[in-house]
Design an enzyme around this catalytic site. Structure first.
Site, PDB file in Angstrom:
ATOM      1  N   ARG A 153       0.818  -1.220   0.000  1.00 39.18           N
ATOM      2  CA  ARG A 153       0.000   0.000   0.000  1.00 39.18           C
ATOM      3  C   ARG A 153       0.853   1.272   0.000  1.00 39.18           C
ATOM      4  NH1 ARG A 153      -2.120  -3.703  -1.359  1.00 39.18           N
ATOM      5  NH2 ARG A 153      -4.015  -4.713  -0.597  1.00 39.18           N
ATOM      6  N   SER A 190     -11.653  -0.865   2.261  1.00 33.42           N
ATOM      7  CA  SER A 190     -10.901  -1.351   3.417  1.00 33.42           C
ATOM      8  C   SER A 190     -10.277  -0.168   4.150  1.00 33.42           C
ATOM      9  CB  SER A 190      -9.809  -2.321   2.947  1.00 33.42           C
ATOM     10  OG  SER A 190      -9.051  -2.795   4.034  1.00 33.42           O
ATOM     11  N   GLU A 207      -5.591   2.744   5.885  1.00 37.71           N
ATOM     12  CA  GLU A 207      -5.293   2.586   4.462  1.00 37.71           C
ATOM     13  C   GLU A 207      -5.978   3.700   3.689  1.00 37.71           C
ATOM     14  OE1 GLU A 207      -6.754  -0.635   1.190  1.00 37.71           O
ATOM     15  OE2 GLU A 207      -5.599  -1.434   2.864  1.00 37.71           O
TER      16      GLU A 207
END
Length: 308
Positions: free
Chosen positions: A176, A226, A296
């Site tokens: 990420r 998410s 995230e």
């Protein structure tokens, strides 16, 4: 500079029809939250992006980039300066075993284009609700695959409006994360190298991943996807579930009862509701399991005046 002066100068470097003033941003995000942008520009060519960024750099005006708003929360105070939407850079070109895509193309559509041409390697992206630019920015991934596995290069712009081409290695793609984030670049275009495959097998794999996603994720509500990164040695959703936080609600936003890794907008929730719930979940998980959760999702923009 006065707002009217900036508007006049922007009109001199890009087409007037791509410029909007005081544009509400909530309609551009999956969470359906967000205040207004001072200047919202939707360039249709790479040269437009370069010109806008160079102008902003020379006039010390902040620039924020938006893709399709799937993994972002914009606060109700809005965004100062210039917001550049990249959604109009949505071309997808397929040649032999390569796909070149504009930053604004949906990675789902690029995955489907690969399937239609019998190319394998992007099946993992068939359910990721993000743009190509955002996918490269955060090295998006799902079900064992990620952008790092198949990207060849990305054409980017730095904060001065200069073009930079970065190879897979130079992109420094990690979990990420990428050099695009670290150096505050913006992706204009990405090229993927794939492999020939059986179209029916590719479709079967995509069908399986889609079924798994639909059965586990709360797609019936607005959300930012998410919320947390995967902490080392753990799964964020499992920690949140074990902390008995599913269904916990602040304002109009709650931790999904279907998937603990998601927060959903169930009743006119605000960015503040999302942010407060994120902080609460982080606090409880830290207290119960001594594990720090890192978002995230990106949270940007100004707090509303009544919260300052």
């Amino acid at each position: 500079m006065h707002k009217d002066d900036i508007l006049k100068e922007l009109k001199a470097i890009v087409p007037e029809e791509i410029i909007k003033i005081d544009e509400p941003l909530k309609k551009y995000t999956y969470t359906q939250t967000g205040g207004k942008a001072d200047y919202y520009l939707s360039p249709t060519h790479n040269e437009h992006v370069q010109a806008i960024v160079h102008y902003a750099y020379t006039h010390d005006i902040p620039v924020t980039y938006l893709g399709n708003g799937s993994n972002i929360i914009i606060r109700e105070g809005g965004i100062r300066g210039i917001v550049i939407s990249l959604l109009s850079l949505d071309y997808i070109d397929v040649s032999d075993d390569a796909i070149i895509s504009g930053s604004g193309a949906a990675i789902i559509d690029v995955s489907r284009a690969a399937r239609d041409h019998g190319l394998t390697g992007l099946e993992f992206a068939c359910g990721i609700p993000g743009s190509i630019g955002g996918a490269v920015f955060m090295n998006a991934g799902a079900y064992g695959g990620e952008v790092k596995d198949c990207i060849d290069y990305a054409l980017c712009v730095n904060n001065k409006g200069e073009l930079i081409t970065l190879t897979n290695k130079e992109l420094e793609l990690d979990y990420r994360n990428s050099i695009v984030q670290k150096e505050h670049l913006v992706v204009l275009e990405a090229a993927f190298t794939l492999a020939p495959g059986d179209q029916q097998e590719i479709q079967a794999s995509m069908d399986d991943l889609t079924e798994r996603r639909e059965s586990k994720q709360p797609l019936e509500y607005p959300s930012c996807g998410s919320v947390f990164q995967r902490p080392p040695g753990h799964f964020a959703g499992k920690l949140i579930q074990d902390a008995h936080l599913q269904g916990h609600r602040i304002g109009g936003v709650e931790v999904s009862t279907k998937h603990a890794g998601f927060m959903v907008n169930v009743d006119k929730g605000t960015a503040t509701d999302y942010e407060d719930l994120i902080h609460y979940v982080q606090k409880i998980v830290q207290e119960k399991f001594d594990v720090e959760l890192h978002p995230e999702v990106r949270i940007i923009g100004e707090h509303p005046l009544n919260e300052q």
